[in-house]
Enzyme design. Structure first.
Site, mmCIF file in Angstrom:
data_model
loop_
_atom_site.group_PDB
_atom_site.id
_atom_site.type_symbol
_atom_site.label_atom_id
_atom_site.label_comp_id
_atom_site.label_asym_id
_atom_site.label_seq_id
_atom_site.Cartn_x
_atom_site.Cartn_y
_atom_site.Cartn_z
ATOM 1 N N GLU A 139 0.879 -1.301 0.448
ATOM 2 C CA GLU A 139 0.207 -0.129 0.099
ATOM 3 C C GLU A 139 0.979 1.042 -0.338
ATOM 4 O O GLU A 139 1.508 1.282 0.847
ATOM 5 C CB GLU A 139 -0.673 -0.150 0.906
ATOM 6 C CG GLU A 139 -1.531 -1.366 1.392
ATOM 7 C CD GLU A 139 -2.895 -1.391 0.576
ATOM 8 O OE1 GLU A 139 -3.383 -0.256 0.274
ATOM 9 O OE2 GLU A 139 -3.889 -2.021 0.444
ATOM 10 N N GLU B 170 4.487 12.917 -5.014
ATOM 11 C CA GLU B 170 3.825 12.934 -3.169
ATOM 12 C C GLU B 170 4.463 14.257 -3.039
ATOM 13 O O GLU B 170 6.083 13.946 -2.277
ATOM 14 C CB GLU B 170 3.432 12.399 -2.913
ATOM 15 C CG GLU B 170 2.898 11.064 -2.073
ATOM 16 C CD GLU B 170 2.487 10.444 -1.200
ATOM 17 O OE1 GLU B 170 4.365 9.705 -1.571
ATOM 18 O OE2 GLU B 170 1.463 9.717 -0.910
HETATM 19 P P1 NAD Z 1 8.809 4.664 4.564
HETATM 20 O O1 NAD Z 1 8.461 4.083 2.917
HETATM 21 O O2 NAD Z 1 10.043 6.168 4.493
HETATM 22 O O3 NAD Z 1 8.773 3.622 5.601
HETATM 23 C C1 NAD Z 1 7.715 2.941 5.868
HETATM 24 C C2 NAD Z 1 8.050 1.589 6.638
HETATM 25 O O4 NAD Z 1 8.837 1.418 5.962
HETATM 26 C C3 NAD Z 1 9.049 2.359 8.351
HETATM 27 O O5 NAD Z 1 8.747 1.605 9.391
HETATM 28 C C4 NAD Z 1 10.462 2.209 8.053
HETATM 29 O O6 NAD Z 1 10.628 1.931 9.250
HETATM 30 C C5 NAD Z 1 10.627 1.098 7.259
HETATM 31 N N1 NAD Z 1 11.017 0.939 5.927
HETATM 32 C C6 NAD Z 1 12.533 1.880 5.661
HETATM 33 N N2 NAD Z 1 13.296 1.735 5.082
HETATM 34 C C7 NAD Z 1 13.075 0.338 4.514
HETATM 35 C C8 NAD Z 1 13.074 -0.598 3.969
HETATM 36 N N3 NAD Z 1 14.229 -0.726 2.876
HETATM 37 N N4 NAD Z 1 12.787 -1.736 4.527
HETATM 38 C C9 NAD Z 1 11.496 -2.815 5.754
HETATM 39 N N5 NAD Z 1 11.355 -1.545 5.745
HETATM 40 C C10 NAD Z 1 11.612 -0.107 5.897
HETATM 41 O O7 NAD Z 1 7.438 5.911 4.317
HETATM 42 P P2 NAD Z 1 7.020 7.201 5.493
HETATM 43 O O8 NAD Z 1 7.453 7.761 5.515
HETATM 44 O O9 NAD Z 1 6.858 6.310 7.039
HETATM 45 O O10 NAD Z 1 5.287 6.809 5.592
HETATM 46 C C11 NAD Z 1 4.701 7.474 3.929
HETATM 47 C C12 NAD Z 1 4.609 6.940 2.792
HETATM 48 O O11 NAD Z 1 4.054 5.781 3.387
HETATM 49 C C13 NAD Z 1 3.965 7.957 1.693
HETATM 50 O O12 NAD Z 1 4.487 7.567 0.558
HETATM 51 C C14 NAD Z 1 2.770 7.083 1.931
HETATM 52 O O13 NAD Z 1 1.301 7.785 0.717
HETATM 53 C C15 NAD Z 1 2.343 5.667 2.366
HETATM 54 N N6 NAD Z 1 1.495 5.391 2.322
HETATM 55 C C16 NAD Z 1 0.240 4.720 2.043
HETATM 56 C C17 NAD Z 1 -0.973 4.474 2.871
HETATM 57 C C18 NAD Z 1 -1.493 2.970 1.687
HETATM 58 O O14 NAD Z 1 -2.541 2.484 2.314
HETATM 59 N N7 NAD Z 1 -1.245 3.532 0.232
HETATM 60 C C19 NAD Z 1 -1.223 4.424 3.832
HETATM 61 C C20 NAD Z 1 0.045 5.385 4.803
HETATM 62 C C21 NAD Z 1 0.827 5.991 4.433
#
Ligand code: NAD
Length: 778
Positions: free
Chosen positions: A263, A392
């Site tokens: 997601e 975004e």
């Molecule tokens: P992010 O991708 O930076 O981090 C998300 C999670 O992934 C965190 O827990 C982070 O620690 C972890 N992570 C980071 N690098 C990783 C790796 N290499 N391997 C595994 N895990 C890793 O995202 P964010 O900045 O925390 O959240 C914002 C993003 O999430 C936005 O792009 C937003 O649109 C998206 N989002 C999507 C939905 C949906 O349902 N489609 C819902 C909420 C947020």
């Protein structure tokens, strides 16, 4: 002072919620958030820290779990899983219900902790995040209760690794944990590094609710901990976060045979027509882009406004922006809180300040002097290709452009690599219901925005990821078929020279865009019978032929708009025409493979075409039982352009078992025929040509799967790739699919039995599109 003067000078007084209890709760637990494994806290170390973004103050230390700690959590989950599954639906329902009740009892602590940690206004955490999270557990207590009767033949995956972002910490946790547990999985979940504190409260609630040790495990930490969880021995990965990290996870899991749901991000359009109820559209927009400071994956961050009303709309919007109250998230009168962290604040500033296009308007509301605050911002007059129209921002920044006609609105709306959500405002119900299916998004809101519920599937298409959360669609992602018959082994194809078997030796061409086409490379390969008789030649397709086939699928998009009834008729007609030539096809299969199973395979192929003729007007969507006055229609939309690699065995039945569900659901398909026995599929061209199948709906290539699979998997206009070919191709396919994050399905089925058809295929040939339509005047 006149009444008017009093009214004009009136302001909200502060109404702060106390942080005392939440801070005391943290202190009583040593002020550190860390791993929760096997029902108990692990080693709590302050490797990192969690800060309040509104003040910059330290809230707690945070343990950065190592790969060993992650492995220990997975081990605990593995050990607990069989008993949790055996507990049965009712047993699991009772535990999920107890969690929901426990969360209700701690709802204020959860809300305050969330606002302290994330910076979101308490009004939102109290009235939206926490109640929706609780509702998710209640709903999935029901899903567990009915699991055996509603999902017969389905089983849990085992241990699920789950990774969530910081924007809705508790809600995303609920979206992940509740369905996984309901289906009988156990979980290891990693909260985001900025926001792990509500998960700690949740862990204690689980202890009190009697969740058996090891069923829910939490590992805290940053991206490295997340990567360790992805690399661990889990049976499924569910990720919510940025598209960039989603892509990395797709690559990291390639070839491991574990299912993945992603997601991801979005740049969702918010479309306002000139006949809309403008005041409501403006209030909706406030919710679309300033809810949670715009840090919402499905935020209506791209305003598309009808040109005729654009100036007036922008003026009214600016006035409304000026009235927004920004400040202490714990103040109940606050509309806009702090962004999650100074790092995120800098990222927003960098994007907005680096932009020179259009006109930027910052709301005239006063900002607190400290903390990570950014004013509500509107940027008008952007061109569709401008960076800020495409990327975004993930902050309280709205970008805007205008359109003249509904067709142009759809074109602009879909001009993005994402496809998460879209909002439509118009009083014209015909227009709304005409446009909703046309928009490339997984969720559409009509005259409303940001509606969510546990009973309604949520999720995106394109680079917003794949998979749905919520409702039975979301539950299915946490299950697999309980038992699958082993896929049959294909006979070994004869390699070497051989004399023609008689008749005229012919080279089967490719079938692209409704025509037989010579392969671009001009190469072909001899096809022999089992004893070496030369049966003919099959063309060797290359990258260029793949491109042509995809272009043909693009040109056949109209197929998705045909009725199920028409598609059923064409599938029955194919069956009828195949039946008329049954003997010839049976003889061909026997000549290719030896033996006498050809007749049975042709008969099974005719049945399969009938099966999908039957499904074409029957695999319906549903109206989800959401708690609003209105409906949320979970519609089935075609997946789009599907590429499918046929199995070597059962060369006709295998091919038709992939072509027919795609056709039935309105998707287009490019099939790569059985590599060992391609002539059964190429003979089928003539049946296609005589059965009213529109050009481009079905394309058939022959040649090397190892060569064609990466070309199809990396093609940006292929929406899904199914491979029932050699398992060794899986890693390359899944890695290459990360480019446009297409859906992949690596399968192995016995197509001659019941596993060779049904819901798994229909589901793969469709996308769920949830259309929310509130109704009533009040
Ligand atoms: P992010 O991708 O930076 O981090 C998300 C999670 O992934 C965190 O827990 C982070 O620690 C972890 N992570 C980071 N690098 C990783 C790796 N290499 N391997 C595994 N895990 C890793 O995202 P964010 O900045 O925390 O959240 C914002 C993003 O999430 C936005 O792009 C937003 O649109 C998206 N989002 C999507 C939905 C949906 O349902 N489609 C819902 C909420 C947020």
């Amino acid at each position: 002072m006149s009444v008017k003067e009093i009214f004009d000078t009136m302001d909200y007084g502060p109404a702060p919620e106390s942080a005392k209890e939440a801070l005391a709760w943290l202190e009583a637990r040593g002020g550190i958030a860390g791993p929760f494994v096997n029902g108990a806290w692990g080693e709590l170390r302050a490797d990192m820290e969690s800060r309040n973004p509104a003040t910059g103050e330290r809230l707690a230390g945070l343990t950065k779990c190592t790969a060993d700690e992650v492995a220990a959590a997975v081990k605990a989950a593995r050990k607990a899983q069989p008993a949790w599954e055996k507990l049965g639906g009712h047993g699991r329902a009772k535990v999920l219900y107890a969690i929901a009740r426990g969360m209700q009892k701690q709802s204020r602590l959860l809300a305050v902790m969330e606002s302290l940690d994330n910076g979101k206004p308490i009004r939102e955490s109290r009235d939206i995040d926490v109640p929706l999270a609780i509702r998710h557990f209640y709903h999935h207590a029901g899903a567990a209760q009915l699991f055996e009767s509603e999902m017969p033949g389905r089983a849990p995956h085992g241990v699920c690794g789950q990774i969530i972002p910081w924007n809705f910490p508790l809600l995303m946790l609920a979206w992940k944990i509740a369905p996984a547990l309901a289906a009988g999985n156990t979980v290891v979940l990693k909260p985001a590094e900025y926001t792990s504190l509500s998960a700690m409260v949740f862990a204690e609630i689980c202890q009190e609710a009697g969740v058996p040790p090891g069923v829910i495990n939490l590992v805290t930490g940053d991206g490295e901990t997340g990567a360790a969880l992805v690399a661990a021995k889990v049976d499924k990965i569910a990720f919510t976060g940025s598209t960039e990290v989603g892509r990395k996870i797709r690559e990291a899991t390639a070839g491991r045979g574990i299912p993945l749901t992603l997601e991801l991000g979005g740049k969702s359009p918010y479309i306002v027509f000139d006949d809309a109820d403008i005041d409501s559209a403006i209030e909706g927009l406030v919710d679309a882009i300033w809810f949670n400071q715009g840090q919402v994956c499905c935020a209506g961050s791209r305003l598309l406004v009808h040109e005729a009303i654009a100036d007036d709309f922008h003026e009214r919007l600016k006035r409304r922006m000026d009235g927004l109250r920004i400040g202490d998230p714990l103040d109940k009168c606050i509309d806009v809180g702090a962004v999650v962290d100074p790092v995120q604040l800098s990222a927003i500033k960098e994007m907005v300040e680096g932009n020179t296009a259009g006109e930027t308007y910052h709301a005239a509301c006063p900002l607190p002097s400290t903390g990570a605050f950014y004013p509500p911002t509107l940027i008008t007059g952007l061109a569709p290709s401008d960076r800020l129209m495409q990327e975004e921002i993930f902050g309280p920044v709205l970008v805007s452009t205008t359109f003249r006609t509904p067709a142009e609105a759809v074109e602009l709306a879909d001009n993005t690599r994402y496809g998460l959500a879209a909002t439509l405002w118009t009083e014209n119900v015909n227009l709304a219901l005409d446009l909703a299916p046309k928009l490339a998004a997984g969720v559409i809101w009509v005259n409303a925005t940001n509606l969510f519920d546990a009973a309604a599937p949520f999720g995106g298409i394109r680079e917003s990821g794949f998979g749905r959360e919520g409702g039975p669609e979301g539950m299915r992602a946490y299950t697999k078929p309980a038992k699958l018959a082993a896929a049959p082994k294909a006979p070994v194809a004869y390699e070497g020279d051989g004399a023609p078997a008689g008749g005229i030796d012919r080279t089967a061409k490719l079938y692209i865009g409704g025509k037989q086409a010579r392969p671009d490379g001009g190469y072909s390969k001899a096809v022999h019978g089992p004893k070496g008789a030369l049966l003919g030649h099959a063309s060797l397709a290359n990258r260029k032929d793949v491109r042509n086939a995809v272009e043909a699928m693009n040109a056949a998009k109209g197929w998705g708009k045909t009725t199920g009834h028409l598609r059923a008729q064409i599938l029955y007609y194919l069956a009828e025409n195949l039946s008329a030539r049954a003997e010839e096809f049976a003889a061909r299969i026997d000549a290719l493979q030896g033996g006498h199973k050809g007749a049975a395979e042709v008969e099974a192929s005719i049945r399969r075409l009938f099966t999908y003729g039957a499904w074409a007007d029957r695999y319906d969507g549903r109206a989800a039982g959401v708690p609003i006055r209105g409906v949320a229609l979970a519609m089935k939309a075609p997946t789009g352009n599907i590429a499918a690699l046929a199995p070597a065995a059962t060369p006709l039945l295998g091919a038709l078992s992939l072509i027919a569900p795609a056709m039935a659901m309105g998707s287009r398909v490019t099939l790569v025929a059985s590599e060992a026995f391609p002539l059964a599929a190429t003979d089928f061209y003539q049946v296609l040509e005589t059965s009213d199948v529109p050009a481009g709906v079905v394309n058939i290539l022959t040649g090397s799967h190892a060569e064609l699979a990466p070309a199809l998997a990396s093609h940006m206009d292929v929406d899904a790739l199914w491979s029932f070919s050699e398992p060794g191709l899986a890693a390359g396919i899944e890695r290459a699919s990360a480019g446009n994050l297409k859906r992949t399905w690596i399968g192995a089925r016995d197509f001659s039995g019941p596993d060779g058809e049904g819901e798994d295929f229909l589901e793969a040939a469709t996308e769920v599109k949830t259309i929310w339509i509130p109704y009533g005047e009040g």
